[in-house]
Scaffold this active site. Structure first.
Site, PDB file in Angstrom:
ATOM      1  N   ASN A  98     -53.558  56.433  51.496  1.00 39.86           N
ATOM      2  CA  ASN A  98     -52.698  56.751  52.637  1.00 39.86           C
ATOM      3  C   ASN A  98     -52.423  58.260  52.628  1.00 39.86           C
ATOM      4  OD1 ASN A  98     -50.224  57.362  54.033  1.00 39.86           O
ATOM      5  ND2 ASN A  98     -49.898  55.165  54.232  1.00 39.86           N
ATOM      6  N   HIS A 154     -50.295  55.835  59.006  1.00 42.64           N
ATOM      7  CA  HIS A 154     -49.261  55.109  59.752  1.00 42.64           C
ATOM      8  C   HIS A 154     -48.859  55.987  60.927  1.00 42.64           C
ATOM      9  CE1 HIS A 154     -45.065  52.928  59.464  1.00 42.64           C
ATOM     10  NE2 HIS A 154     -45.596  52.859  60.668  1.00 42.64           N
ATOM     11  N   GLU A 204     -51.870  51.686  60.173  1.00 44.60           N
ATOM     12  CA  GLU A 204     -50.593  50.964  60.051  1.00 44.60           C
ATOM     13  C   GLU A 204     -49.776  51.253  61.295  1.00 44.60           C
ATOM     14  OE1 GLU A 204     -48.364  52.177  56.685  1.00 44.60           O
ATOM     15  OE2 GLU A 204     -49.918  51.644  55.270  1.00 44.60           O
ATOM     16  N   HIS A 231     -47.551  49.793  48.196  1.00 50.30           N
ATOM     17  CA  HIS A 231     -46.212  50.397  48.304  1.00 50.30           C
ATOM     18  C   HIS A 231     -45.623  50.664  46.930  1.00 50.30           C
ATOM     19  CE1 HIS A 231     -42.489  51.759  50.011  1.00 50.30           C
ATOM     20  NE2 HIS A 231     -43.107  51.759  51.163  1.00 50.30           N
ATOM     21  N   GLU A 234     -51.134  42.121  53.440  1.00 48.24           N
ATOM     22  CA  GLU A 234     -50.919  43.163  52.435  1.00 48.24           C
ATOM     23  C   GLU A 234     -49.591  42.853  51.770  1.00 48.24           C
ATOM     24  OE1 GLU A 234     -51.455  47.313  53.451  1.00 48.24           O
ATOM     25  OE2 GLU A 234     -50.120  47.926  51.826  1.00 48.24           O
ATOM     26  N   ARG A 259     -46.351  56.464  63.335  1.00 45.88           N
ATOM     27  CA  ARG A 259     -44.988  55.968  63.569  1.00 45.88           C
ATOM     28  C   ARG A 259     -44.541  56.291  64.974  1.00 45.88           C
ATOM     29  NH1 ARG A 259     -41.966  54.809  58.563  1.00 45.88           N
ATOM     30  NH2 ARG A 259     -40.256  54.540  60.006  1.00 45.88           N
ATOM     31  N   ASP A 315     -50.626  59.974  54.934  1.00 46.14           N
ATOM     32  CA  ASP A 315     -49.470  60.362  55.759  1.00 46.14           C
ATOM     33  C   ASP A 315     -48.761  61.608  55.228  1.00 46.14           C
ATOM     34  OD1 ASP A 315     -49.901  58.092  57.259  1.00 46.14           O
ATOM     35  OD2 ASP A 315     -48.193  56.984  56.441  1.00 46.14           O
ATOM     36  N   HIS A 316     -48.643  61.699  53.899  1.00 48.70           N
ATOM     37  CA  HIS A 316     -47.813  62.776  53.350  1.00 48.70           C
ATOM     38  C   HIS A 316     -48.491  64.133  53.386  1.00 48.70           C
ATOM     39  CE1 HIS A 316     -44.601  60.152  52.859  1.00 48.70           C
ATOM     40  NE2 HIS A 316     -45.211  59.383  51.984  1.00 48.70           N
TER      41      HIS A 316
HETATM   42  N1  PXP Z   1     -48.934  50.017  52.427  1.00 45.99           N
HETATM   43  C1  PXP Z   1     -48.087  50.045  53.482  1.00 45.99           C
HETATM   44  C2  PXP Z   1     -48.144  48.923  54.455  1.00 45.99           C
HETATM   45  C3  PXP Z   1     -47.203  51.122  53.676  1.00 45.99           C
HETATM   46  O1  PXP Z   1     -46.370  51.136  54.735  1.00 45.99           O
HETATM   47  C4  PXP Z   1     -47.223  52.192  52.752  1.00 45.99           C
HETATM   48  C5  PXP Z   1     -46.327  53.371  52.956  1.00 45.99           C
HETATM   49  O2  PXP Z   1     -46.688  54.054  54.111  1.00 45.99           O
HETATM   50  C6  PXP Z   1     -48.128  52.127  51.675  1.00 45.99           C
HETATM   51  C7  PXP Z   1     -48.956  51.021  51.528  1.00 45.99           C
HETATM   52  C8  PXP Z   1     -48.228  53.221  50.666  1.00 45.99           C
HETATM   53  O3  PXP Z   1     -47.053  53.310  49.942  1.00 45.99           O
HETATM   54  P1  PXP Z   1     -46.858  54.501  48.951  1.00 45.99           P
HETATM   55  O4  PXP Z   1     -46.846  55.760  49.754  1.00 45.99           O
HETATM   56  O5  PXP Z   1     -45.541  54.202  48.303  1.00 45.99           O
HETATM   57  O6  PXP Z   1     -48.012  54.461  47.983  1.00 45.99           O
END
Ligand code: PXP
Length: 237
Positions: free
Chosen positions: A7, A43, A70, A191, A151, A45, A9-10
């Site tokens: 992921n 994701h 997502e 997560h 998931e 948002r 996103d960050h």
């Molecule tokens: N899976 C889902 C469905 C999520 O919403 C997230 C966070 O965006 C993650 C996985 C990844 O989580 P983390 O950033 O804590 O690894």
């Protein structure tokens, strides 16, 4: 060997901190793929706090592995997904004030809406995963709305203190994974997973894919994204 979805996103969170163009999540996605990841997860948002619509469009063109989008369970997002056509959609609950996705979807409690969006996406050729807490009622409800994947939310496992709490969370994840697999759904998990807590879960053979974001991007800041992804892949071996 289980697959790794990263992921990113960050990377976009860091870019948005200054509202400019750096660091670019597209470059990050390419490097993540080169390092051996099996998929890219973003994701989009409602508040667009990190990933933007343009990122999604360009990622769709660039990614060679698999793009997992997502998104919240709503019609506007479904329209975007049906236009972009990611390789899969993961439906997640979304609240404006949260720092990150806080819990799983209550599939049983919102059955009609979820079923409608799942059907729309599947009709457009997009397989759908539901992000749920690892409990048997939610797994059955996910099957009831014809989800292709679940998931399993690993947040409670990641936050568990002591062996008793941790063992209970592993047991819940194991049972949920087994039931989902038995019902014919693919099983992903994610997560809060990091370089310390991932290994124990790899003993649950039904989990085919892990989606990991924050810990990989956080390590990438210090050691580089290539090494951060490779180290996580090694843990999955
Ligand atoms: N899976 C889902 C469905 C999520 O919403 C997230 C966070 O965006 C993650 C996985 C990844 O989580 P983390 O950033 O804590 O690894």
């Amino acid at each position: 060997m289980p697959r790794l979805g990263v992921n990113i996103d960050h990377v976009a969170t860091l870019r948005q901190a200054r509202g400019g163009t750096d660091p670019d999540p597209l470059t990050a996605a390419m490097l993540v793929e080169l390092a051996g990841a099996d998929g890219i997860v973003v994701h989009l948002r409602e508040d667009r706090r990190h990933i933007q619509d343009r990122d999604l469009r360009l990622l769709r063109e660039l990614i060679r592995t698999k793009l997992d989008l997502e998104m919240a369970t709503d019609e506007t997002m479904a329209k975007i997904a049906l236009t972009i056509k990611p390789d899969m959609v993961t439906l997640v609950p979304e609240r404006r004030q949260e720092l990150t996705t806080e819990g799983g979807l209550d599939v049983a409690g919102h059955k009609n809406r979820i079923q409608r969006i799942v059907a729309q996406l599947q009709k457009g050729g997009i397989p759908v995963s539901l992000f749920i807490e690892p409990n048997l009622a939610q797994v059955k409800a996910a099957h009831g709305v014809s989800a292709d994947f679940v998931e399993l939310h690993t947040g409670r496992y990641a936050n568990a203190h002591g062996s008793k709490e941790t063992d209970a969370e592993v047991a819940a994840l194991t049972q949920a994974a087994k039931l989902a697999h038995k019902l014919g759904m693919g099983v992903n998990a994610g997560h809060g997973l990091d370089y310390r807590n991932l290994t124990r879960l790899t003993q649950i053979p039904e989990i085919a894919e892990y989606n990991i974001g924050h810990s990989i991007i956080a390590r990438a800041v210090l050691v580089g994204i290539d090494q951060a992804v490779r180290e996580m892949k090694t843990l999955l071996n």
